[in-house]
Write a protein that holds these residues in place. Structure first.
Motif, PDB file in Angstrom:
ATOM      1  N   ASP A  36       0.833  -1.209   0.000  1.00 43.43           N
ATOM      2  CA  ASP A  36       0.000   0.000   0.000  1.00 43.43           C
ATOM      3  C   ASP A  36       0.867   1.258   0.000  1.00 43.43           C
ATOM      4  O   ASP A  36       0.599   2.219  -0.729  1.00 43.43           O
ATOM      5  N   VAL A  37       1.894   1.262   0.839  1.00 42.40           N
ATOM      6  CA  VAL A  37       2.770   2.430   0.950  1.00 42.40           C
ATOM      7  C   VAL A  37       3.513   2.662  -0.359  1.00 42.40           C
ATOM      8  O   VAL A  37       3.584   3.798  -0.857  1.00 42.40           O
ATOM      9  N   VAL A  38       4.035   1.605  -0.928  1.00 42.75           N
ATOM     10  CA  VAL A  38       4.776   1.743  -2.183  1.00 42.75           C
ATOM     11  C   VAL A  38       3.858   2.240  -3.293  1.00 42.75           C
ATOM     12  O   VAL A  38       4.239   3.118  -4.091  1.00 42.75           O
ATOM     13  N   ALA A  39       2.652   1.723  -3.355  1.00 39.60           N
ATOM     14  CA  ALA A  39       1.695   2.172  -4.384  1.00 39.60           C
ATOM     15  C   ALA A  39       1.374   3.653  -4.212  1.00 39.60           C
ATOM     16  O   ALA A  39       1.265   4.399  -5.199  1.00 39.60           O
ATOM     17  N   ALA A  40       1.234   4.116  -2.965  1.00 42.31           N
ATOM     18  CA  ALA A  40       0.966   5.535  -2.718  1.00 42.31           C
ATOM     19  C   ALA A  40       2.153   6.383  -3.142  1.00 42.31           C
ATOM     20  O   ALA A  40       1.982   7.490  -3.677  1.00 42.31           O
ATOM     21  N   TYR A  41       3.360   5.891  -2.922  1.00 43.26           N
ATOM     22  CA  TYR A  41       4.550   6.622  -3.353  1.00 43.26           C
ATOM     23  C   TYR A  41       4.609   6.717  -4.879  1.00 43.26           C
ATOM     24  O   TYR A  41       4.952   7.772  -5.429  1.00 43.26           O
ATOM     25  N   GLU A  42       4.291   5.630  -5.537  1.00 42.29           N
ATOM     26  CA  GLU A  42       4.275   5.672  -7.005  1.00 42.29           C
ATOM     27  C   GLU A  42       3.219   6.656  -7.500  1.00 42.29           C
ATOM     28  O   GLU A  42       3.466   7.426  -8.438  1.00 42.29           O
ATOM     29  N   GLU A  43       2.062   6.663  -6.868  1.00 43.92           N
ATOM     30  CA  GLU A  43       1.003   7.602  -7.247  1.00 43.92           C
ATOM     31  C   GLU A  43       1.454   9.046  -7.045  1.00 43.92           C
ATOM     32  O   GLU A  43       1.083   9.943  -7.820  1.00 43.92           O
ATOM     33  N   ALA A  44       2.284   9.272  -6.026  1.00 35.99           N
ATOM     34  CA  ALA A  44       2.779  10.613  -5.736  1.00 35.99           C
ATOM     35  C   ALA A  44       3.956  11.008  -6.629  1.00 35.99           C
ATOM     36  O   ALA A  44       4.455  12.131  -6.513  1.00 35.99           O
ATOM     37  N   GLY A  45       4.410  10.094  -7.469  1.00 36.92           N
ATOM     38  CA  GLY A  45       5.472  10.425  -8.418  1.00 36.92           C
ATOM     39  C   GLY A  45       6.879  10.211  -7.907  1.00 36.92           C
ATOM     40  O   GLY A  45       7.825  10.850  -8.395  1.00 36.92           O
ATOM     41  N   VAL A  51      14.594   2.138   1.456  1.00 33.80           N
ATOM     42  CA  VAL A  51      14.058   1.071   2.305  1.00 33.80           C
ATOM     43  C   VAL A  51      14.981   0.908   3.501  1.00 33.80           C
ATOM     44  O   VAL A  51      16.159   0.569   3.350  1.00 33.80           O
ATOM     45  N   VAL A  52      14.461   1.152   4.690  1.00 35.10           N
ATOM     46  CA  VAL A  52      15.267   1.074   5.899  1.00 35.10           C
ATOM     47  C   VAL A  52      15.256  -0.366   6.401  1.00 35.10           C
ATOM     48  O   VAL A  52      14.230  -0.858   6.880  1.00 35.10           O
ATOM     49  N   THR A  53      16.396  -1.016   6.293  1.00 28.35           N
ATOM     50  CA  THR A  53      16.499  -2.398   6.774  1.00 28.35           C
ATOM     51  C   THR A  53      17.163  -2.466   8.150  1.00 28.35           C
ATOM     52  O   THR A  53      17.291  -3.540   8.717  1.00 28.35           O
ATOM     53  N   GLY A  54      17.575  -1.314   8.700  1.00 29.20           N
ATOM     54  CA  GLY A  54      18.235  -1.293  10.001  1.00 29.20           C
ATOM     55  C   GLY A  54      17.290  -1.632  11.133  1.00 29.20           C
ATOM     56  O   GLY A  54      16.117  -1.263  11.130  1.00 29.20           O
ATOM     57  N   GLU A  61      16.065  -7.507   6.006  1.00 28.93           N
ATOM     58  CA  GLU A  61      16.274  -7.779   4.586  1.00 28.93           C
ATOM     59  C   GLU A  61      14.963  -8.156   3.903  1.00 28.93           C
ATOM     60  O   GLU A  61      14.748  -7.850   2.732  1.00 28.93           O
ATOM     61  N   ALA A  62      14.083  -8.796   4.662  1.00 33.31           N
ATOM     62  CA  ALA A  62      12.792  -9.194   4.086  1.00 33.31           C
ATOM     63  C   ALA A  62      11.990  -7.977   3.640  1.00 33.31           C
ATOM     64  O   ALA A  62      11.241  -8.045   2.654  1.00 33.31           O
ATOM     65  N   LEU A  63      12.137  -6.848   4.344  1.00 30.40           N
ATOM     66  CA  LEU A  63      11.428  -5.636   3.941  1.00 30.40           C
ATOM     67  C   LEU A  63      11.917  -5.150   2.585  1.00 30.40           C
ATOM     68  O   LEU A  63      11.106  -4.789   1.720  1.00 30.40           O
ATOM     69  N   LEU A  64      13.218  -5.154   2.372  1.00 29.32           N
ATOM     70  CA  LEU A  64      13.761  -4.756   1.066  1.00 29.32           C
ATOM     71  C   LEU A  64      13.256  -5.690  -0.025  1.00 29.32           C
ATOM     72  O   LEU A  64      12.856  -5.245  -1.109  1.00 29.32           O
ATOM     73  N   GLU A  65      13.248  -6.970   0.265  1.00 28.30           N
ATOM     74  CA  GLU A  65      12.770  -7.945  -0.716  1.00 28.30           C
ATOM     75  C   GLU A  65      11.301  -7.697  -1.060  1.00 28.30           C
ATOM     76  O   GLU A  65      10.891  -7.770  -2.228  1.00 28.30           O
ATOM     77  N   GLU A  66      10.501  -7.360  -0.040  1.00 26.10           N
ATOM     78  CA  GLU A  66       9.074  -7.107  -0.260  1.00 26.10           C
ATOM     79  C   GLU A  66       8.856  -5.854  -1.111  1.00 26.10           C
ATOM     80  O   GLU A  66       8.020  -5.838  -2.022  1.00 26.10           O
ATOM     81  N   VAL A  67       9.614  -4.795  -0.823  1.00 27.34           N
ATOM     82  CA  VAL A  67       9.479  -3.572  -1.610  1.00 27.34           C
ATOM     83  C   VAL A  67       9.922  -3.820  -3.046  1.00 27.34           C
ATOM     84  O   VAL A  67       9.270  -3.380  -4.003  1.00 27.34           O
ATOM     85  N   ALA A  68      11.014  -4.546  -3.224  1.00 26.52           N
ATOM     86  CA  ALA A  68      11.517  -4.828  -4.572  1.00 26.52           C
ATOM     87  C   ALA A  68      10.501  -5.603  -5.395  1.00 26.52           C
ATOM     88  O   ALA A  68      10.419  -5.428  -6.621  1.00 26.52           O
ATOM     89  N   ALA A  95      18.341  -3.976  -4.518  1.00 27.51           N
ATOM     90  CA  ALA A  95      18.760  -2.590  -4.342  1.00 27.51           C
ATOM     91  C   ALA A  95      19.474  -2.079  -5.580  1.00 27.51           C
ATOM     92  O   ALA A  95      20.156  -2.817  -6.289  1.00 27.51           O
ATOM     93  N   SER A  96      19.316  -0.763  -5.810  1.00 27.79           N
ATOM     94  CA  SER A  96      20.058  -0.050  -6.855  1.00 27.79           C
ATOM     95  C   SER A  96      21.126   0.847  -6.261  1.00 27.79           C
ATOM     96  O   SER A  96      22.032   1.294  -6.974  1.00 27.79           O
ATOM     97  N   ALA A  97      20.992   1.171  -4.965  1.00 31.33           N
ATOM     98  CA  ALA A  97      21.925   2.050  -4.261  1.00 31.33           C
ATOM     99  C   ALA A  97      22.072   1.549  -2.833  1.00 31.33           C
ATOM    100  O   ALA A  97      21.182   0.873  -2.308  1.00 31.33           O
ATOM    101  N   VAL A  98      23.210   1.892  -2.217  1.00 27.50           N
ATOM    102  CA  VAL A  98      23.485   1.433  -0.854  1.00 27.50           C
ATOM    103  C   VAL A  98      24.027   2.586  -0.018  1.00 27.50           C
ATOM    104  O   VAL A  98      24.817   3.401  -0.483  1.00 27.50           O
ATOM    105  N   LEU A  99      23.561   2.650   1.234  1.00 26.62           N
ATOM    106  CA  LEU A  99      24.020   3.674   2.158  1.00 26.62           C
ATOM    107  C   LEU A  99      25.392   3.306   2.710  1.00 26.62           C
ATOM    108  O   LEU A  99      25.601   2.194   3.202  1.00 26.62           O
ATOM    109  N   LEU A 100      26.318   4.265   2.638  1.00 30.66           N
ATOM    110  CA  LEU A 100      27.626   4.131   3.271  1.00 30.66           C
ATOM    111  C   LEU A 100      27.817   5.358   4.157  1.00 30.66           C
ATOM    112  O   LEU A 100      27.752   6.490   3.682  1.00 30.66           O
TER     113      LEU A 100
END
Length: 244
Positions: A36-45, A51-54, A61-68, A95-100
């Protein structure tokens, strides 16, 4: 399209964040599913999604997998990543990018991780909190360089200091990055507008969007704020000149 290109080409360069809870442990999704959240973000452009996996924020990691599985938008994995294997795993999860985080990584380790991320086709999203950290970013022209407006020493539990972004923008630009980002602690669309107008190439916003009635409404307020005329040069947190 790379994470950086997607952000820079967006008419509204806001990285919209998925996280399960804030730093105090308060849930942010409510009755909504991740989809639902991802769909709302897509609707908002949204051009990109963070994705915060911390574990501070109830991530995994499962959250990242679900969003992907829910979107084709470029994804940033936001966590305290310290090893090459974690970068490889991030790519496997979508992921396409990673936080360092410069504050957590000795110079040699940071350099190796930036190189490894680039070899994997990942965008290094390098987070800094002061000017010295900005000068330490290797290969900055191939990285997103982001100012964290919150303090990891307090587990990001205190309000964001947007003055940090206004102060550090020249140092971040001096690194040669194509994309300077102001990240965290941005809740007011008017503040977001001023940061973009000051020269940031993108913003990363999580809690402010997750607590909004709908991200599209928040974004509409951002657009309206950017259309209103404002006085020159002042960014949120800057002190007004004293009257004589």
């Amino acid at each position: 399209m790379t994470f950086t290109d997607a952000l820079l080409s967006a008419p509204r360069p806001v990285i919209m964040e998925v996280k399960r809870q804030d730093a105090d442990g308060t849930g942010l999704l409510g009755a909504r599913s991740v989809t639902d959240v991802v769909a709302a973000y897509e609707e908002a452009g949204a051009p990109c999604v963070s994705v915060v996996t911390g574990r501070w924020f109830g991530g995994s990691e499962a959250l990242l997998e679900e969003v992907a599985a829910s979107t084709r938008l470029p994804l940033l994995r936001k966590d305290f990543l310290t090893s090459q294997r974690q970068l490889e795993r991030s790519r496997e999860l979508g992921a396409s990018a990673v936080l360092l985080t410069v504050r957590l990584l000795p110079g040699g380790v940071l350099s190796r991780l930036v190189d490894h991320a680039l070899d994997l086709g990942l965008t290094p999203f390098v987070e800094v909190a002061d000017a010295a950290e900005a000068t330490a970013v290797p290969r900055a022209e191939r990285c997103v360089v982001a100012v964290n407006n919150k303090d990891i020493a307090t587990r990001e539990r205190l309000p964001g200091d947007l003055d940090r972004s206004s102060t550090l923008l020249p140092a971040v630009r001096a690194t040669g990055t194509r994309c300077a980002v102001s990240a965290s602690g941005i809740t007011d669309p008017a503040d977001a507008a001023r940061l973009l107008d000051a020269g940031f190439g993108g913003l990363l916003i999580g809690t402010g969007l997750l607590r909004a009635a709908h991200p599209a409404h928040w974004c509409a307020a951002l657009d309206a704020a950017r259309e209103r005329p404002r006085g020159p040069g002042r960014i949120p947190g800057q002190t007004r000149p004293a009257r004589r």
